[in-house]
Design a protein around this motif. Sequence first.
Motif, PDB file in Angstrom:
ATOM      1  N   ASN A  82      53.747  14.354  40.969  1.00 44.63           N
ATOM      2  CA  ASN A  82      53.631  15.809  41.076  1.00 44.63           C
ATOM      3  C   ASN A  82      54.843  16.521  40.483  1.00 44.63           C
ATOM      4  OD1 ASN A  82      51.275  17.008  41.959  1.00 44.63           O
ATOM      5  ND2 ASN A  82      51.658  16.583  44.111  1.00 44.63           N
ATOM      6  N   ILE A  83      56.030  15.962  40.695  1.00 41.75           N
ATOM      7  CA  ILE A  83      57.240  16.579  40.160  1.00 41.75           C
ATOM      8  C   ILE A  83      57.204  16.615  38.644  1.00 41.75           C
ATOM      9  CG2 ILE A  83      59.740  16.384  39.983  1.00 41.75           C
ATOM     10  CD1 ILE A  83      58.737  17.351  42.675  1.00 41.75           C
ATOM     11  N   ALA A  84      56.735  15.528  38.022  1.00 40.76           N
ATOM     12  CA  ALA A  84      56.644  15.486  36.567  1.00 40.76           C
ATOM     13  C   ALA A  84      55.672  16.543  36.053  1.00 40.76           C
ATOM     14  CB  ALA A  84      56.192  14.096  36.118  1.00 40.76           C
ATOM     15  N   LEU A  85      54.561  16.727  36.758  1.00 37.68           N
ATOM     16  CA  LEU A  85      53.580  17.732  36.333  1.00 37.68           C
ATOM     17  C   LEU A  85      54.189  19.127  36.356  1.00 37.68           C
ATOM     18  CD1 LEU A  85      50.397  16.462  38.237  1.00 37.68           C
ATOM     19  CD2 LEU A  85      51.007  16.072  35.857  1.00 37.68           C
ATOM     20  N   TYR A  86      54.920  19.441  37.418  1.00 35.78           N
ATOM     21  CA  TYR A  86      55.549  20.759  37.504  1.00 35.78           C
ATOM     22  C   TYR A  86      56.592  20.944  36.413  1.00 35.78           C
ATOM     23  CZ  TYR A  86      53.423  22.343  41.869  1.00 35.78           C
ATOM     24  OH  TYR A  86      52.537  22.792  42.813  1.00 35.78           O
ATOM     25  N   GLU A  87      57.371  19.918  36.120  1.00 34.20           N
ATOM     26  CA  GLU A  87      58.405  20.045  35.097  1.00 34.20           C
ATOM     27  C   GLU A  87      57.803  20.237  33.710  1.00 34.20           C
ATOM     28  OE1 GLU A  87      61.243  16.930  35.261  1.00 34.20           O
ATOM     29  OE2 GLU A  87      62.038  17.528  37.206  1.00 34.20           O
ATOM     30  N   ILE A  88      56.613  19.673  33.502  1.00 38.12           N
ATOM     31  CA  ILE A  88      55.933  19.898  32.223  1.00 38.12           C
ATOM     32  C   ILE A  88      55.648  21.381  32.047  1.00 38.12           C
ATOM     33  CG2 ILE A  88      53.789  19.509  30.960  1.00 38.12           C
ATOM     34  CD1 ILE A  88      53.734  16.714  32.268  1.00 38.12           C
ATOM     35  N   TYR A  89      55.142  22.001  33.088  1.00 43.39           N
ATOM     36  CA  TYR A  89      54.834  23.427  33.003  1.00 43.39           C
ATOM     37  C   TYR A  89      56.101  24.270  32.915  1.00 43.39           C
ATOM     38  CZ  TYR A  89      49.804  23.136  33.596  1.00 43.39           C
ATOM     39  OH  TYR A  89      48.472  22.891  33.392  1.00 43.39           O
ATOM     40  N   PHE A  90      57.139  23.917  33.688  1.00 43.19           N
ATOM     41  CA  PHE A  90      58.360  24.709  33.685  1.00 43.19           C
ATOM     42  C   PHE A  90      59.103  24.607  32.347  1.00 43.19           C
ATOM     43  CE2 PHE A  90      58.639  23.946  38.539  1.00 43.19           C
ATOM     44  CZ  PHE A  90      57.662  24.907  38.738  1.00 43.19           C
ATOM     45  N   LYS A  91      59.268  23.385  31.840  1.00 41.27           N
ATOM     46  CA  LYS A  91      60.156  23.149  30.703  1.00 41.27           C
ATOM     47  C   LYS A  91      59.427  23.170  29.362  1.00 41.27           C
ATOM     48  CE  LYS A  91      63.434  20.378  33.394  1.00 41.27           C
ATOM     49  NZ  LYS A  91      64.133  19.071  33.519  1.00 41.27           N
ATOM     50  N   GLN A  92      58.242  22.547  29.289  1.00 39.07           N
ATOM     51  CA  GLN A  92      57.556  22.454  28.009  1.00 39.07           C
ATOM     52  C   GLN A  92      56.593  23.625  27.773  1.00 39.07           C
ATOM     53  OE1 GLN A  92      58.255  19.403  29.596  1.00 39.07           O
ATOM     54  NE2 GLN A  92      59.770  19.067  27.987  1.00 39.07           N
ATOM     55  N   LEU A  93      55.780  23.939  28.771  1.00 36.65           N
ATOM     56  CA  LEU A  93      54.767  24.974  28.588  1.00 36.65           C
ATOM     57  C   LEU A  93      55.252  26.354  28.993  1.00 36.65           C
ATOM     58  CD1 LEU A  93      51.615  23.019  29.836  1.00 36.65           C
ATOM     59  CD2 LEU A  93      52.536  23.222  27.527  1.00 36.65           C
ATOM     60  N   LYS A  94      56.458  26.433  29.592  1.00 37.20           N
ATOM     61  CA  LYS A  94      57.085  27.714  29.947  1.00 37.20           C
ATOM     62  C   LYS A  94      56.199  28.543  30.880  1.00 37.20           C
ATOM     63  CE  LYS A  94      60.359  26.525  27.156  1.00 37.20           C
ATOM     64  NZ  LYS A  94      61.627  25.989  27.704  1.00 37.20           N
ATOM     65  N   ILE A  95      55.536  27.883  31.814  1.00 38.93           N
ATOM     66  CA  ILE A  95      54.730  28.555  32.827  1.00 38.93           C
ATOM     67  C   ILE A  95      55.407  28.327  34.173  1.00 38.93           C
ATOM     68  CG2 ILE A  95      52.479  28.669  33.959  1.00 38.93           C
ATOM     69  CD1 ILE A  95      51.219  27.711  31.378  1.00 38.93           C
ATOM     70  N   GLN A  96      55.838  29.391  34.824  1.00 36.16           N
ATOM     71  CA  GLN A  96      56.640  29.267  36.029  1.00 36.16           C
ATOM     72  C   GLN A  96      55.810  29.197  37.309  1.00 36.16           C
ATOM     73  OE1 GLN A  96      59.916  28.683  35.769  1.00 36.16           O
ATOM     74  NE2 GLN A  96      59.502  28.730  33.565  1.00 36.16           N
ATOM     75  N   THR A  97      54.560  29.593  37.251  1.00 33.40           N
ATOM     76  CA  THR A  97      53.717  29.576  38.461  1.00 33.40           C
ATOM     77  C   THR A  97      52.405  28.843  38.183  1.00 33.40           C
ATOM     78  OG1 THR A  97      52.810  31.752  37.877  1.00 33.40           O
ATOM     79  CG2 THR A  97      54.714  31.698  39.383  1.00 33.40           C
ATOM     80  N   PRO A  98      52.464  27.545  37.916  1.00 34.10           N
ATOM     81  CA  PRO A  98      51.215  26.808  37.677  1.00 34.10           C
ATOM     82  C   PRO A  98      50.396  26.680  38.963  1.00 34.10           C
ATOM     83  CG  PRO A  98      53.063  25.296  37.790  1.00 34.10           C
ATOM     84  CD  PRO A  98      53.644  26.680  37.827  1.00 34.10           C
TER      85      PRO A  98
END
Length: 309
Positions: free
Chosen positions: A203-219
């Motif tokens: 789950n942590i990796a999934l959130y970091e993908i959105y935060f760092k790569q996809l630039k989405i802060q509220t997935p």
Amino acid sequence: MKREVLTIQVGQCGNNIATSFWEGAIYEHNIKLDGMLVEPLTPIGNQNLYFQETLNGRYVPRSVLVDLEPTIIDQIKSTNIGSVFKLENIISRTYGAGNNWAKGYCTDGYDIIDSVMDTIRREAEQSDMTNIFQMVHSLGGGTGSGFGSLICEKLREEYQKSILLNQSVLPGFVLDCVVEAYNVGLTLPHLLGSSDQVFLIDNIALYEIYFKQLKIQTPTYLDLNKLITDHSLCFTSGWRFSSGVDEKKIVDLMQPFKLGSLSYINADNQIYNMTCQTELLPNQQRCLRVRFQREQRVKYKYYRILPTN
């Protein structure tokens, strides 16, 4: 050798993720939401691996939906894709496990395990050769962990020569419930003893993908399920499209537990020939390279297969 996969969706998380997977599989195999092919004379891939064809030409997912409380399953049945599942393959109770591993394994889950196994057995007998069981569940919830462990044991006991794959979601560092860590610790030994291959979704990796790569802060959970679906469609693409892959040899060569973490990198419509799985796919498929590396961990690679326009 002919292969057929029976998917078992367990708990709220497992049912949500698996339903998202079916939406992607229906799209990739050119099937409409009513189960009929968009173009009957030009099928795409091997639909019979994950779908059962009825007498009227309708394709129904080889899937059993299980939960100890009906909320999520009722929501799935009310959506557009809900009509594609067999109603007799949907099993639920009135009350959930309440994040309690023991309730899923020893009490509430144990009360309906015979009904679940009868449904799995009936679905397997209706198929020509169901030799792969794929379970989708979480390790933090009571149903996914406790009842999932019980189902794994029963499957291994009854189908000793079949392949049992688990797609298991690990909770994050910030736990929604204090007992999630205990649920994980109690489940892992059962998976190690019963499953041939466990794909751990971090789950942590999934959130970091959105935060760092996809630039989405509220997935949302729907966004996270989309990434997990990409991983599932990628891993199964070598089976769903005629490739001659021997799943048993793949499982024998892999470690019992595999960490699946993803991040998107633009492919610019290029073909990446980095693994044997890519080479086994049809020529009209193009690949989107995905990669993730956190701290000094080993790098894990998966390849999401997208149909060409």
